[in-house]
Design a protein around this motif. Sequence first.
Motif, mmCIF file in Angstrom:
data_model
loop_
_atom_site.group_PDB
_atom_site.id
_atom_site.type_symbol
_atom_site.label_atom_id
_atom_site.label_comp_id
_atom_site.label_asym_id
_atom_site.label_seq_id
_atom_site.Cartn_x
_atom_site.Cartn_y
_atom_site.Cartn_z
ATOM 1 N N ARG A 74 0.840 -1.201 0.000
ATOM 2 C CA ARG A 74 0.000 0.000 0.000
ATOM 3 C C ARG A 74 0.877 1.253 0.000
ATOM 4 N NH1 ARG A 74 -5.388 -1.162 1.468
ATOM 5 N NH2 ARG A 74 -5.691 -3.339 2.086
ATOM 6 N N TYR A 126 -7.323 5.483 7.392
ATOM 7 C CA TYR A 126 -7.236 4.519 6.294
ATOM 8 C C TYR A 126 -7.150 3.085 6.806
ATOM 9 C CZ TYR A 126 -5.423 2.273 2.027
ATOM 10 O OH TYR A 126 -5.234 1.452 0.939
ATOM 11 N N SER A 127 -6.474 2.876 7.917
ATOM 12 C CA SER A 127 -6.278 1.522 8.443
ATOM 13 C C SER A 127 -7.156 1.224 9.656
ATOM 14 C CB SER A 127 -4.803 1.311 8.815
ATOM 15 O OG SER A 127 -4.361 2.320 9.703
ATOM 16 N N TYR A 154 -8.670 -2.849 7.154
ATOM 17 C CA TYR A 154 -8.917 -2.097 5.919
ATOM 18 C C TYR A 154 -10.294 -2.457 5.372
ATOM 19 C CZ TYR A 154 -3.846 -1.509 6.145
ATOM 20 O OH TYR A 154 -2.577 -1.214 6.553
ATOM 21 N N ASP A 181 -11.303 -2.222 2.433
ATOM 22 C CA ASP A 181 -11.217 -2.902 1.143
ATOM 23 C C ASP A 181 -10.911 -4.392 1.279
ATOM 24 O OD1 ASP A 181 -8.445 -3.002 1.642
ATOM 25 O OD2 ASP A 181 -8.066 -1.189 0.500
ATOM 26 N N GLU A 182 -10.648 -4.859 2.508
ATOM 27 C CA GLU A 182 -10.431 -6.291 2.740
ATOM 28 C C GLU A 182 -11.635 -6.948 3.407
ATOM 29 O OE1 GLU A 182 -6.749 -6.892 4.784
ATOM 30 O OE2 GLU A 182 -5.531 -6.245 3.091
ATOM 31 N N GLN A 234 -8.827 4.801 -4.455
ATOM 32 C CA GLN A 234 -8.917 5.299 -3.079
ATOM 33 C C GLN A 234 -8.426 6.742 -2.980
ATOM 34 O OE1 GLN A 234 -6.657 2.086 -1.310
ATOM 35 N NE2 GLN A 234 -8.499 1.174 -0.431
#
Length: 347
Positions: free
Chosen positions: A5, A15-16, A165, A167-168, A237
Amino acid sequence: MIENRPASLLADPAYSILPKLPMKVDWTSVPELIRVATLDLGGVQPVTKAMSEAAGGTLQDKPSEGEVELFRKRGTTFQLISIVLSCVPAGRVDDVLQVRPFAMTLIPASKRDKVQETTIDLVAKLDLDAWLATEPMYAGYDPFTGDWRLSGNLPGYMGGEQKGYLDEMGFVIDQFFLATELAEDDEVLTMDLKMPSDQMKVRYEKHRRKLFFTPFKQVEARRVWGAETPIELFVIQALAKENLHPACQMLIMSDGATFPSWYHLWNDVEFRHTDGLVTEADLFFEKERVAVFCDGGHHTRAKQKAKDAAITEKLAALGIRSVRIPGDEIRTGLAKAIARVKEVLGQ
């Protein structure tokens, strides 16, 4: 897990961190053709003329007595398939998290690392709506490799802020039962996807059937639509932070028309030679007519550079401006890359 990333994304503490619920999917990032082609993926698939006749005409998600008898006589088995969305955050509206899909995937139900198969009698008894109401999902899910850490239910993972995340997280939005085999004379009933030519229609439909209706031989995730590589996701993103939301994987025709692409459709050599097909853009701003290409390492080769230049020229003749971003720039200089996209967009 999605690796490498960019530091510029990781520099944002949010973000995380998994955002808090509630959550709502913003479907505007999913092209209409993709939405339409997945609307009928309920109940038993693929839908055939024999099923319609056995049901007496009207088909429901729950198989009719006629369909149950049809498949019981045939001895057909079924795989339970989940339609999974991978998303990026897009802000909050009235304290509800808005998420925009960047990938759609199919995952078969499994047990002890084997794809599960069931009979039509069990299919008729199962209540998928009740299961979907529990908000099933896959955690630690990488849609690019198809790997995931575990499955569970959304409230259990996003009940409060914790590291991770978005996205995961793979969100199960629907499920269907896929027949593992059809009779030789079965006629599969399909909808009109409204392609610009008969040639393109045939090839598009052939690829769609392969994606959705090929039984799974092993436990894996099958990509249907969306960003093809992590570097495309990182650009998506970064653009989202600027409130910019391009479409993913758009086929561009020689007359300037655009159509969404099923995953890996462009890699099909036969399809790539469809009359009037110019290229597939990784990201596309339809209103501004701007195509963004996230170029991997092979784009540094002289032969590929010449091909890319020719495509840029063809697109320019159609009034479409191109932005090419090398993968290394995305990983190490993402902010600069986004600034170039914004400049071409006129922002």
